[in-house]
Design a protein around this motif. Structure first.
Motif, mmCIF file in Angstrom:
data_model
loop_
_atom_site.group_PDB
_atom_site.id
_atom_site.type_symbol
_atom_site.label_atom_id
_atom_site.label_comp_id
_atom_site.label_asym_id
_atom_site.label_seq_id
_atom_site.Cartn_x
_atom_site.Cartn_y
_atom_site.Cartn_z
ATOM 1 N N VAL A 29 30.212 -34.278 22.479
ATOM 2 C CA VAL A 29 31.452 -34.694 21.825
ATOM 3 C C VAL A 29 32.345 -33.478 21.686
ATOM 4 O O VAL A 29 31.929 -32.450 21.166
ATOM 5 N N GLU A 30 33.575 -33.624 22.157
ATOM 6 C CA GLU A 30 34.588 -32.585 21.993
ATOM 7 C C GLU A 30 35.778 -33.226 21.309
ATOM 8 O O GLU A 30 36.130 -34.361 21.610
ATOM 9 N N TYR A 31 36.410 -32.513 20.391
ATOM 10 C CA TYR A 31 37.614 -33.021 19.752
ATOM 11 C C TYR A 31 38.583 -31.881 19.484
ATOM 12 O O TYR A 31 38.200 -30.710 19.423
ATOM 13 N N GLU A 32 39.860 -32.243 19.356
ATOM 14 C CA GLU A 32 40.893 -31.271 19.031
ATOM 15 C C GLU A 32 42.002 -31.978 18.273
ATOM 16 O O GLU A 32 42.476 -33.039 18.693
ATOM 17 N N VAL A 33 42.405 -31.401 17.140
ATOM 18 C CA VAL A 33 43.556 -31.912 16.401
ATOM 19 C C VAL A 33 44.785 -31.359 17.095
ATOM 20 O O VAL A 33 44.944 -30.143 17.213
ATOM 21 N N PHE A 57 33.868 -28.978 8.998
ATOM 22 C CA PHE A 57 34.781 -29.176 7.890
ATOM 23 C C PHE A 57 36.042 -28.356 8.093
ATOM 24 O O PHE A 57 35.975 -27.146 8.308
ATOM 25 N N LYS A 58 37.179 -29.046 8.026
ATOM 26 C CA LYS A 58 38.511 -28.451 8.167
ATOM 27 C C LYS A 58 38.596 -27.561 9.405
ATOM 28 O O LYS A 58 39.002 -26.406 9.331
ATOM 29 N N LYS A 59 38.245 -28.136 10.541
ATOM 30 C CA LYS A 59 38.305 -27.418 11.819
ATOM 31 C C LYS A 59 39.422 -27.981 12.678
ATOM 32 O O LYS A 59 39.751 -29.157 12.603
ATOM 33 N N ARG A 60 39.967 -27.139 13.515
ATOM 34 C CA ARG A 60 41.000 -27.565 14.466
ATOM 35 C C ARG A 60 40.375 -28.265 15.664
ATOM 36 O O ARG A 60 40.933 -29.203 16.215
ATOM 37 N N ASP A 61 39.192 -27.787 16.066
ATOM 38 C CA ASP A 61 38.527 -28.384 17.220
ATOM 39 C C ASP A 61 37.027 -28.176 17.100
ATOM 40 O O ASP A 61 36.556 -27.422 16.268
#
Length: 92
Positions: A29-33, A57-61
């Motif tokens: 799983v990869e994610y990015e705000v 927690f409170k991460k950009r990606d």
């Protein structure tokens, strides 16, 4: 299989996504705000037995790889409940 989505997580909200998967497989799983507020989000990945397997927690990606130990419905959640005014756009 490979799935890519972009979603908006409203302020003070948590959105979860479900996927049935088999034991023995590896999931990545990869994610990015990509927009919104301070561009950060909380993230949880749950097993079918509701055990927390990974969290940020409170991460950009983030990027997680995990070998699955159970067959069943896995759940991963993006939590923006700490943000009172800003929605977040998340690509994953």
């Amino acid at each position: 299989f490979d799935i890519e989505l972009t979603v908006v997580i409203p302020a003070n909200q948590r959105e979860c996504f479900h996927q049935t998967m088999d034991a023995g497989r590896t999931v990545e799983v990869e994610y990015e705000v990509i927009a919104g507020g301070d561009i950060d989000i909380n993230y949880w990945f749950y097993s079918p037995s509701n055990r927390v397997l990974q969290s940020d927690f409170k991460k950009r990606d983030g990027h997680q790889t995990l070998k699955l130990e159970e067959t069943g419905e896995y759940r991963f959640c993006f939590d923006n409940s700490f943000s009172r005014f800003s929605q977040k756009q998340v690509y994953f």
